[in-house]
Design a protein around this motif. Sequence first.
Motif, PDB file in Angstrom:
ATOM      1  N   ALA A 122      58.045  25.144  22.388  1.00 15.58           N
ATOM      2  CA  ALA A 122      57.769  23.714  22.239  1.00 15.58           C
ATOM      3  C   ALA A 122      58.311  22.934  23.430  1.00 15.58           C
ATOM      4  N   MET A 123      59.509  23.275  23.897  1.00 14.19           N
ATOM      5  CA  MET A 123      60.095  22.614  25.058  1.00 14.19           C
ATOM      6  C   MET A 123      59.236  22.826  26.303  1.00 14.19           C
ATOM      7  N   SER A 124      58.633  23.996  26.407  1.00 14.54           N
ATOM      8  CA  SER A 124      57.823  24.293  27.585  1.00 14.54           C
ATOM      9  C   SER A 124      56.518  23.509  27.599  1.00 14.54           C
ATOM     10  N   LEU A 125      56.131  22.933  26.453  1.00 10.84           N
ATOM     11  CA  LEU A 125      54.862  22.209  26.370  1.00 10.84           C
ATOM     12  C   LEU A 125      55.002  20.721  26.653  1.00 10.84           C
ATOM     13  N   ILE A 126      56.223  20.257  26.826  1.00 15.20           N
ATOM     14  CA  ILE A 126      56.426  18.834  27.099  1.00 15.20           C
ATOM     15  C   ILE A 126      55.769  18.483  28.429  1.00 15.20           C
ATOM     16  N   GLY A 127      54.921  17.480  28.408  1.00 12.15           N
ATOM     17  CA  GLY A 127      54.140  17.121  29.581  1.00 12.15           C
ATOM     18  C   GLY A 127      52.735  17.684  29.551  1.00 12.15           C
ATOM     19  N   ASP A 128      52.397  18.446  28.508  1.00  9.46           N
ATOM     20  CA  ASP A 128      51.056  19.010  28.307  1.00  9.46           C
ATOM     21  C   ASP A 128      50.552  19.802  29.509  1.00  9.46           C
ATOM     22  N   PRO A 129      51.283  20.853  29.932  1.00  9.84           N
ATOM     23  CA  PRO A 129      50.784  21.681  31.033  1.00  9.84           C
ATOM     24  C   PRO A 129      49.527  22.429  30.614  1.00  9.84           C
ATOM     25  N   PRO A 130      48.506  22.495  31.477  1.00  7.46           N
ATOM     26  CA  PRO A 130      47.274  23.193  31.098  1.00  7.46           C
ATOM     27  C   PRO A 130      47.405  24.707  31.073  1.00  7.46           C
ATOM     28  N   VAL A 131      48.425  25.237  31.761  1.00  9.31           N
ATOM     29  CA  VAL A 131      48.618  26.691  31.832  1.00  9.31           C
ATOM     30  C   VAL A 131      50.051  27.016  31.425  1.00  9.31           C
TER      31      VAL A 131
END
Length: 272
Positions: free
Chosen positions: A149-158
């Motif tokens: 979940a932390m890695s998805l902050i900022g909505d990275p496409p990859v």
Amino acid sequence: MTTLEETAIRVTGIEKSFTDLHVLRGVDLDVQRGSIFALLGSNGAGKTTLVRILSTLLRADGGGATVNGFDVSTAAADVRQSISLTGQFAAVDEVLTGRENLVLVARLRHLRNPGAIADDLLRRFSLTDAGGRKSAEYSGGMRRRLDIAMSLIGDPPVVFLDEPTTGLDPEARIEVWGAVKQLAASGTTVLLTTQYLDEAEQLADRIAILHEGTIIANGTLAELKALLPPAKVEYVEKQPTLEEIFLSLVGRRADRAATSGIDRASGAQEES
């Protein structure tokens, strides 16, 4: 082969050596946007090395790669803006609560409404009830879901997930699988490295097998299964187990006793 517009990750002839150890020997692969691509291989096959090259943490010796349309060697900053990398071990701050971990990352990324972002991710990853607890109290699966979940902050496409279920128990692994499936359902491209065959089978749209630095197979699960001869149905003689022998003998004696009792009762009635 997918077109450039459809391709989130393109790898062409990537090579990497460490002194005399040739880790990658000309790797080629394409990852379609919005898909889960599993890179399968044993320990030392070069999976993490390839992920580090694609995430600009390591420079290749030869070949090239693009991520989200950006060259990893000449546009590293743009690549980093497009990706998120989750390593083999959860990188959460155990002193903070789950929600505080998420708020901290959102603030570091200078995003507006970090609290709302944190609450949304807690909901998406079924962590709302645990959001106020310190992450040190989380189970392995919960900590891994928080890490993703932390890695998805900022909505990275990859998103790169490097062996995300290493060391987790079966129940925690299933929790993480659910989180990964949610990523793809939302349109995120996921490149997953794993050494677990069932994990690749459960999650991936396409699977590539990396062995001794090269891709030796690449396709859907059905395409990979077609590489082997079709299954044959053969007759196998099955020997009875001790349990079957026991039940058979005990049942047979019970039947004889019951039959004997019926015969004696019938004889007594005839004599009377």
